[in-house]
Design a protein around this motif. Sequence first.
Motif, PDB file in Angstrom:
ATOM      1  N   ASN A   2       0.840  -1.191   0.000  1.00 35.77           N
ATOM      2  CA  ASN A   2       0.000   0.000   0.000  1.00 35.77           C
ATOM      3  C   ASN A   2       0.876   1.242   0.000  1.00 35.77           C
ATOM      4  OD1 ASN A   2      -2.738  -1.053   0.203  1.00 35.77           O
ATOM      5  ND2 ASN A   2      -2.023  -1.920   2.131  1.00 35.77           N
ATOM      6  N   PRO A   3       0.365   2.346  -0.547  1.00 36.92           N
ATOM      7  CA  PRO A   3       1.116   3.593  -0.397  1.00 36.92           C
ATOM      8  C   PRO A   3       1.108   4.014   1.071  1.00 36.92           C
ATOM      9  CG  PRO A   3      -1.016   4.010  -1.413  1.00 36.92           C
ATOM     10  CD  PRO A   3      -0.859   2.524  -1.340  1.00 36.92           C
ATOM     11  N   PRO A   4       2.023   4.889   1.452  1.00 36.66           N
ATOM     12  CA  PRO A   4       2.060   5.335   2.849  1.00 36.66           C
ATOM     13  C   PRO A   4       0.722   5.942   3.259  1.00 36.66           C
ATOM     14  CG  PRO A   4       4.011   6.057   1.678  1.00 36.66           C
ATOM     15  CD  PRO A   4       3.087   5.490   0.652  1.00 36.66           C
ATOM     16  N   ALA A   5       0.354   5.746   4.514  1.00 41.47           N
ATOM     17  CA  ALA A   5      -0.912   6.296   5.008  1.00 41.47           C
ATOM     18  C   ALA A   5      -0.826   7.812   5.093  1.00 41.47           C
ATOM     19  CB  ALA A   5      -1.235   5.705   6.374  1.00 41.47           C
ATOM     20  N   TRP A   6      -1.993   8.443   5.004  1.00 39.90           N
ATOM     21  CA  TRP A   6      -2.049   9.896   5.097  1.00 39.90           C
ATOM     22  C   TRP A   6      -1.644  10.352   6.494  1.00 39.90           C
ATOM     23  CZ3 TRP A   6      -4.547  13.531   8.057  1.00 39.90           C
ATOM     24  CH2 TRP A   6      -4.585  14.831   7.542  1.00 39.90           C
ATOM     25  N   ILE A   7      -0.877  11.447   6.558  1.00 37.99           N
ATOM     26  CA  ILE A   7      -0.574  12.083   7.844  1.00 37.99           C
ATOM     27  C   ILE A   7      -0.778  13.573   7.663  1.00 37.99           C
ATOM     28  CG2 ILE A   7       1.006  10.313   8.704  1.00 37.99           C
ATOM     29  CD1 ILE A   7       3.310  12.012   7.722  1.00 37.99           C
ATOM     30  N   PRO A   8      -0.969  14.339   8.762  1.00 32.71           N
ATOM     31  CA  PRO A   8      -1.316  15.757   8.633  1.00 32.71           C
ATOM     32  C   PRO A   8      -0.288  16.551   7.836  1.00 32.71           C
ATOM     33  CG  PRO A   8      -1.701  15.007  10.855  1.00 32.71           C
ATOM     34  CD  PRO A   8      -0.993  13.890  10.152  1.00 32.71           C
ATOM     35  N   PRO A   9      -0.740  17.610   7.174  1.00 31.89           N
ATOM     36  CA  PRO A   9       0.151  18.399   6.309  1.00 31.89           C
ATOM     37  C   PRO A   9       1.300  19.061   7.037  1.00 31.89           C
ATOM     38  CG  PRO A   9      -2.133  18.914   5.853  1.00 31.89           C
ATOM     39  CD  PRO A   9      -2.129  18.084   7.088  1.00 31.89           C
ATOM     40  N   GLU A  10       1.234  19.164   8.358  1.00 32.64           N
ATOM     41  CA  GLU A  10       2.352  19.759   9.085  1.00 32.64           C
ATOM     42  C   GLU A  10       3.529  18.798   9.197  1.00 32.64           C
ATOM     43  OE1 GLU A  10      -0.831  19.421  10.953  1.00 32.64           O
ATOM     44  OE2 GLU A  10      -1.382  20.965   9.507  1.00 32.64           O
ATOM     45  N   ARG A  11       3.414  17.665   8.532  1.00 25.01           N
ATOM     46  CA  ARG A  11       4.432  16.622   8.626  1.00 25.01           C
ATOM     47  C   ARG A  11       5.821  17.143   8.281  1.00 25.01           C
ATOM     48  NH1 ARG A  11       0.931  15.612   4.391  1.00 25.01           N
ATOM     49  NH2 ARG A  11       1.752  16.394   2.438  1.00 25.01           N
ATOM     50  N   VAL A  12       6.780  16.607   8.960  1.00 24.92           N
ATOM     51  CA  VAL A  12       8.170  16.860   8.606  1.00 24.92           C
ATOM     52  C   VAL A  12       8.556  15.872   7.519  1.00 24.92           C
ATOM     53  CG1 VAL A  12      10.543  16.852   9.456  1.00 24.92           C
ATOM     54  CG2 VAL A  12       8.678  17.638  10.925  1.00 24.92           C
ATOM     55  N   PRO A  13       9.188  16.315   6.435  1.00 24.84           N
ATOM     56  CA  PRO A  13       9.589  15.360   5.381  1.00 24.84           C
ATOM     57  C   PRO A  13      10.438  14.242   5.970  1.00 24.84           C
ATOM     58  CG  PRO A  13       9.888  17.601   4.624  1.00 24.84           C
ATOM     59  CD  PRO A  13       9.552  17.702   6.077  1.00 24.84           C
ATOM     60  N   GLY A  14      10.029  13.021   5.683  1.00 27.71           N
ATOM     61  CA  GLY A  14      10.769  11.864   6.169  1.00 27.71           C
ATOM     62  C   GLY A  14      10.923  10.843   5.063  1.00 27.71           C
ATOM     63  N   PRO A  15      11.292   9.623   5.418  1.00 26.63           N
ATOM     64  CA  PRO A  15      11.539   8.620   4.379  1.00 26.63           C
ATOM     65  C   PRO A  15      10.338   8.385   3.473  1.00 26.63           C
ATOM     66  CG  PRO A  15      12.321   7.849   6.499  1.00 26.63           C
ATOM     67  CD  PRO A  15      11.584   9.117   6.763  1.00 26.63           C
ATOM     68  N   ASP A  16       9.132   8.391   4.027  1.00 28.17           N
ATOM     69  CA  ASP A  16       7.961   8.086   3.215  1.00 28.17           C
ATOM     70  C   ASP A  16       7.157   9.320   2.831  1.00 28.17           C
ATOM     71  OD1 ASP A  16       7.206   4.832   4.606  1.00 28.17           O
ATOM     72  OD2 ASP A  16       8.254   5.424   2.785  1.00 28.17           O
ATOM     73  N   TYR A  17       7.631  10.486   3.178  1.00 27.91           N
ATOM     74  CA  TYR A  17       6.915  11.699   2.787  1.00 27.91           C
ATOM     75  C   TYR A  17       7.902  12.724   2.264  1.00 27.91           C
ATOM     76  CZ  TYR A  17       2.119  10.715   3.834  1.00 27.91           C
ATOM     77  OH  TYR A  17       0.857  10.222   3.778  1.00 27.91           O
ATOM     78  N   ASN A  18       8.744  12.234   1.405  1.00 22.25           N
ATOM     79  CA  ASN A  18       9.754  13.076   0.792  1.00 22.25           C
ATOM     80  C   ASN A  18       9.249  13.480  -0.584  1.00 22.25           C
ATOM     81  OD1 ASN A  18      12.069  14.073  -0.387  1.00 22.25           O
ATOM     82  ND2 ASN A  18      12.914  12.048  -0.760  1.00 22.25           N
ATOM     83  N   ASN A  19       9.097  14.779  -0.852  1.00 27.05           N
ATOM     84  CA  ASN A  19       8.788  15.121  -2.241  1.00 27.05           C
ATOM     85  C   ASN A  19       9.890  15.948  -2.875  1.00 27.05           C
ATOM     86  OD1 ASN A  19       8.303  17.562  -1.096  1.00 27.05           O
ATOM     87  ND2 ASN A  19       6.227  17.786  -1.854  1.00 27.05           N
ATOM     88  N   GLU A  20      11.085  15.737  -2.398  1.00 24.52           N
ATOM     89  CA  GLU A  20      12.261  16.313  -3.025  1.00 24.52           C
ATOM     90  C   GLU A  20      12.667  15.404  -4.180  1.00 24.52           C
ATOM     91  OE1 GLU A  20      14.949  18.081  -4.583  1.00 24.52           O
ATOM     92  OE2 GLU A  20      14.160  19.113  -2.830  1.00 24.52           O
ATOM     93  N   LEU A  21      12.429  15.884  -5.390  1.00 23.17           N
ATOM     94  CA  LEU A  21      12.576  15.039  -6.566  1.00 23.17           C
ATOM     95  C   LEU A  21      14.001  14.867  -7.043  1.00 23.17           C
ATOM     96  CD1 LEU A  21       9.745  15.891  -9.074  1.00 23.17           C
ATOM     97  CD2 LEU A  21      10.359  13.667  -8.177  1.00 23.17           C
ATOM     98  N   THR A  22      14.839  15.857  -6.810  1.00 21.86           N
ATOM     99  CA  THR A  22      16.099  15.913  -7.558  1.00 21.86           C
ATOM    100  C   THR A  22      16.938  14.662  -7.388  1.00 21.86           C
ATOM    101  OG1 THR A  22      17.048  17.153  -5.723  1.00 21.86           O
ATOM    102  CG2 THR A  22      16.224  18.410  -7.587  1.00 21.86           C
ATOM    103  N   GLN A  23      16.934  14.061  -6.189  1.00 17.19           N
ATOM    104  CA  GLN A  23      17.813  12.905  -6.039  1.00 17.19           C
ATOM    105  C   GLN A  23      17.330  11.705  -6.828  1.00 17.19           C
ATOM    106  OE1 GLN A  23      18.063  10.723  -2.434  1.00 17.19           O
ATOM    107  NE2 GLN A  23      16.001  11.213  -1.750  1.00 17.19           N
ATOM    108  N   PHE A  24      16.069  11.725  -7.276  1.00 16.95           N
ATOM    109  CA  PHE A  24      15.525  10.589  -8.011  1.00 16.95           C
ATOM    110  C   PHE A  24      15.614  10.770  -9.519  1.00 16.95           C
ATOM    111  CE2 PHE A  24      14.057   8.175  -4.518  1.00 16.95           C
ATOM    112  CZ  PHE A  24      13.706   9.086  -3.542  1.00 16.95           C
TER     113      PHE A  24
END
Lengths: 118, 76
Positions: A20-42
Amino acid sequence: MDSQIPYDDYPVVFLPAYENPPAWIPPERVPGPDYNNELTQFLSQTITLKKPPGMIPDSDAHRAGLQEGDQVLAVNDVDFQDTEHSKALEILKTAREISMHVHFFPYNYYHQKERTVH
Amino acid sequence: MAADLNLEWISLPRSWTYGITRGGRVFFINEEAKSTTWLHPVTGEAVVTGHRRQSTDLPTGWEEAYTFEGARYYIN
């Protein structure tokens, strides 16, 4: 009458479970392993390695930007995604200069690492 | 290159955003419905990431991969 299928002769193959995709967490989330939307490294990149005599390959690759989990897409215009391992090794060993097209995709790398640790 | 990350999917409707898992797979986040999905909210297709893919044979959004035992499987 022998109607029983000899299942014991069938090879056992373990398929990966559906993820499953990662579960939803509140928008105040700190970017972590499963909520990273920094694209450049990919994004894919091209790394060039020169091989003068005596160079240590690991340190050279590291300085050029290679990291664990990089997927090698092509080397010197040879598509590595459909190349046999032995031929890939031969190309890497014999080429004087390596122009390597890589893409950070650690998915299978992590799975393999987990298997090895067991 | 088949495995290059195609960025067409990055344009998203209102209240949607995206994330990337530790393994490099892209997923989509609906802040209103408080849900996540692998499928793009407009195209309905998963983002092709880095699994080995035969682009001429597979339907859009499917990827081919192999288990370490050598069995082929498909990811939608």
